[in-house]
Design an enzyme around this catalytic site. Structure first.
Site, mmCIF file in Angstrom:
data_model
loop_
_atom_site.group_PDB
_atom_site.id
_atom_site.type_symbol
_atom_site.label_atom_id
_atom_site.label_comp_id
_atom_site.label_asym_id
_atom_site.label_seq_id
_atom_site.Cartn_x
_atom_site.Cartn_y
_atom_site.Cartn_z
ATOM 1 N N LYS A 161 23.470 11.425 -3.778
ATOM 2 C CA LYS A 161 24.795 11.544 -3.164
ATOM 3 C C LYS A 161 25.688 12.307 -4.120
ATOM 4 O O LYS A 161 25.423 12.329 -5.328
ATOM 5 C CB LYS A 161 25.379 10.149 -2.927
ATOM 6 N N ASP B 184 29.659 14.468 4.430
ATOM 7 C CA ASP B 184 30.091 13.066 4.472
ATOM 8 C C ASP B 184 31.601 13.145 4.711
ATOM 9 O O ASP B 184 32.084 14.167 5.231
ATOM 10 C CB ASP B 184 29.734 12.342 3.142
HETATM 11 P P1 NDP Z 1 35.005 12.269 8.420
HETATM 12 O O1 NDP Z 1 35.673 12.820 7.225
HETATM 13 O O2 NDP Z 1 34.593 13.151 9.514
HETATM 14 O O3 NDP Z 1 35.930 11.113 9.050
HETATM 15 C C1 NDP Z 1 36.333 10.008 8.304
HETATM 16 C C2 NDP Z 1 37.261 9.169 9.146
HETATM 17 O O4 NDP Z 1 37.510 7.946 8.455
HETATM 18 C C3 NDP Z 1 38.612 9.828 9.360
HETATM 19 O O5 NDP Z 1 39.145 9.403 10.583
HETATM 20 C C4 NDP Z 1 39.427 9.279 8.182
HETATM 21 O O6 NDP Z 1 40.821 9.277 8.390
HETATM 22 C C5 NDP Z 1 38.899 7.863 8.109
HETATM 23 N N1 NDP Z 1 39.036 7.388 6.727
HETATM 24 C C6 NDP Z 1 38.472 7.922 5.611
HETATM 25 N N2 NDP Z 1 38.852 7.241 4.525
HETATM 26 C C7 NDP Z 1 39.668 6.265 4.964
HETATM 27 C C8 NDP Z 1 40.382 5.220 4.327
HETATM 28 N N3 NDP Z 1 40.301 5.052 3.001
HETATM 29 N N4 NDP Z 1 41.120 4.392 5.115
HETATM 30 C C9 NDP Z 1 41.185 4.554 6.454
HETATM 31 N N5 NDP Z 1 40.538 5.539 7.120
HETATM 32 C C10 NDP Z 1 39.793 6.367 6.386
HETATM 33 O O7 NDP Z 1 33.766 11.418 7.855
HETATM 34 P P2 NDP Z 1 32.466 10.921 8.630
HETATM 35 O O8 NDP Z 1 32.820 10.544 10.021
HETATM 36 O O9 NDP Z 1 31.383 11.872 8.364
HETATM 37 O O10 NDP Z 1 32.115 9.596 7.781
HETATM 38 C C11 NDP Z 1 32.597 8.300 8.149
HETATM 39 C C12 NDP Z 1 31.733 7.240 7.492
HETATM 40 O O11 NDP Z 1 30.367 7.388 7.943
HETATM 41 C C13 NDP Z 1 31.658 7.276 5.971
HETATM 42 O O12 NDP Z 1 31.520 5.954 5.463
HETATM 43 C C14 NDP Z 1 30.371 8.038 5.708
HETATM 44 O O13 NDP Z 1 29.830 7.743 4.430
HETATM 45 C C15 NDP Z 1 29.508 7.487 6.824
HETATM 46 N N6 NDP Z 1 28.349 8.303 7.165
HETATM 47 C C16 NDP Z 1 28.502 9.597 7.582
HETATM 48 C C17 NDP Z 1 27.407 10.357 7.911
HETATM 49 C C18 NDP Z 1 27.515 11.722 8.476
HETATM 50 O O14 NDP Z 1 26.485 12.251 8.903
HETATM 51 N N7 NDP Z 1 28.671 12.327 8.543
HETATM 52 C C19 NDP Z 1 26.034 9.812 7.742
HETATM 53 C C20 NDP Z 1 25.988 8.414 7.407
HETATM 54 C C21 NDP Z 1 27.125 7.718 7.095
HETATM 55 P P3 NDP Z 1 41.739 10.355 7.594
HETATM 56 O O15 NDP Z 1 41.407 11.671 8.221
HETATM 57 O O16 NDP Z 1 43.136 9.908 7.816
HETATM 58 O O17 NDP Z 1 41.316 10.275 6.151
#
Ligand code: NDP
Length: 445
Positions: free
Chosen positions: A125, A165
């Site tokens: 990672k 991510d």
């Molecule tokens: P994105 O950046 O596309 O979206 C993240 C979302 O989560 C946004 O809506 C963001 O809001 C919100 N968010 C992030 N940090 C915080 C926080 N501290 N408090 C509240 N809201 C928060 O990321 P992904 O959708 O790709 O990832 C989401 C989760 O899924 C993560 O945990 C990631 O590790 C996991 N994941 C992702 C994969 C992938 O293929 N993309 C694979 C496996 C797991 P804002 O824009 O306001 O920050």
């Protein structure tokens, strides 16, 4: 003191201040006690002591120039955690909260998740404390180029293959791929999540969200039900949340919440049809806030809050780590929630996860439930190696089967190691066994 407790104490001492890493290690080690008892060879070969120590940790300076001509300095990370099953594989996170402890927790989880997918990939990672929010496209490009200016020497199609991510989507992968190609003069599958017209795989953008819903569908099947007519609470509104929502809609459920770091929206009529398209445009093109959805469609917006107080049958936490705590778990349980599938990595605190298990809520831990993303990245690697592109239906079917198998293998392992229906134990044990055996086979390296 048991062996796993002793090892956990050593992890605390050797990795001070890395609380997310401690949390992730504790959860896995707690599941492994019966495994260690049944397999003395793991203690003999010090497999657990070795698996909690990354094979390689890289930290580097990322200097870049902003639109005003000012020099900015961020910190970059790549943790190459375990390569027993294949090249290191795992995403890059760009978020101001990123530090060593976050990347190590994610890299550690990734070892077991990747093993569960049944594809030949190790765990890694990376990321940076860079915040893409509010930056111009040119600033994001210059940052990505500087980041890759160092990262390129550590990665490669058969060495280490990063993906996206939080904060890293198609735009960032594109800029990083371009820079890698320029520096190395090689067009190779060194990153996944690439654009469709230059080596990406169909279904990769959808894969994590779809996978988390396929996993939930399997858990619902065990309970003799399905998504049809179910009310679903989703957190986040990024990549995972967007496609989890689309898949729930396709399966006849209704997603009533989405969130971002500002708050959450509650739309009792469901985020469906044109409203879902609006979210896609808002988040991926306009890069706006979820509150704008509430303004546009006249539904409620709860600033500074998380969606778990809303009554639902299924919850899909899909934003970030530790975003659902014990109190919120109690509210969900009292409101009749029957299944929780973690789209995000470690979104439920240990207390919340324990409460779900104790109260017989079907609980899919992230390393199993959100493994569809990395599984499809492995399918992207296969297509790149063959220089072929499979159809949407082909990839989606493979993804679906992988999720069914992860659920089955986790369930079987839980039953075999004395914790029936506990998919936390099942996923940890099933993921661990394959890696541990490979580490023994490959000697002390
Ligand atoms: P994105 O950046 O596309 O979206 C993240 C979302 O989560 C946004 O809506 C963001 O809001 C919100 N968010 C992030 N940090 C915080 C926080 N501290 N408090 C509240 N809201 C928060 O990321 P992904 O959708 O790709 O990832 C989401 C989760 O899924 C993560 O945990 C990631 O590790 C996991 N994941 C992702 C994969 C992938 O293929 N993309 C694979 C496996 C797991 P804002 O824009 O306001 O920050």
């Amino acid at each position: 003191m048991s062996l796993t407790d002793q090892i956990y104490d050593q992890v605390l001492q050797r990795n001070p201040g890395e609380k997310e890493f401690h949390q992730a290690v504790k959860e896995v080690l707690d599941s492994l006690a019966p495994v260690v008892e049944k397999h003395p060879e793991f203690a003999k070969h010090k497999v657990i002591e070795r698996i909690v120590e990354p094979e390689r940790q890289i930290m580097f300076r990322v200097p870049w120039v902003d639109d005003n001509g000012g020099v900015q300095v961020n910190r970059g990370f790549r943790i190459e955690f375990n390569s027993a099953l294949g090249p290191y594989k795992g995403g890059l996170r760009f978020h101001p909260s990123v530090y060593l402890g976050i990347i190590k927790f994610l890299g550690f989880e990734q070892i077991f998740k990747n093993s569960l997918t049944g594809t030949p990939i190790g765990g890694g990672k990376g990321g940076s404390d860079f915040d893409p929010k509010g930056k111009s496209d040119n600033e994001v490009m210059r940052f990505c180029q500087s980041f890759m200016g160092e990262l390129y020497r550590h990665i490669g199609a058969d060495t280490d293959v990063p993906a996206g991510d939080i904060g890293v989507g198609g735009r960032e992968i594109g800029y990083m791929f371009g820079q890698y190609k320029k520096i190395t003069n090689r067009f190779e599958g060194v990153l996944t999540g690439k654009g469709l017209n230059w080596g990406g795989s169909l279904v990769r953008p959808e894969a994590t969200g779809y996978g988390a819903v396929y996993f939930a569908e399997e858990m619902l099947k065990v309970r003799g039900t399905d998504f049809n007519g179910k009310t679903v609470a989703v957190s986040g509104s990024g990549n995972v949340a967007q496609f989890a929502t689309q898949k729930v809609n396709q399966l006849g459920g209704k997603v009533v919440t989405l969130s971002d770091s500002g708050g959450f929206i509650y739309d009792p009529d469901g985020v469906v049809g044109e409203k879902w398209e609006y979210v896609m445009e808002l988040k991926n093109v306009k890069r706006g806030r979820i509150s704008e959805y509430a303004e546009k469609y006249g539904c409620d917006y709860y600033p500074g809050k998380r969606p778990w107080e809303i009554k639902c049958d299924v919850a899909l936490p899909s934003a970030t780590q530790n975003e659902l705590d014990g109190n919120e778990a109690k509210v969900l349980i009292d409101n009749g929630c029957i299944a929780v599938s973690e789209g995000a990595n470690m979104p439920c605190t240990p207390e919340a996860a324990d409460l779900f298990v104790e109260n017989k809520v079907s609980f899919g831990p992230g390393k199993a439930a959100n493994a569809g993303g990395v599984a499809t990245s492995a399918l992207e690697m296969s297509q790149n190696s063959q220089r072929l592109a499979w159809t949407f239906e082909e990839v989606d079917e493979k993804l679906h089967n992988i999720m069914i198998n992860i659920h089955k293998n986790s369930r079987d392992a839980a039953a075999k190691y004395g914790a029936p229906d506990n998919l936390i134990v099942g996923a940890n044990v099933a993921g661990f066994l394959k890696v541990a055996q490979a580490m023994i086979d490959q000697g002390v390296v």
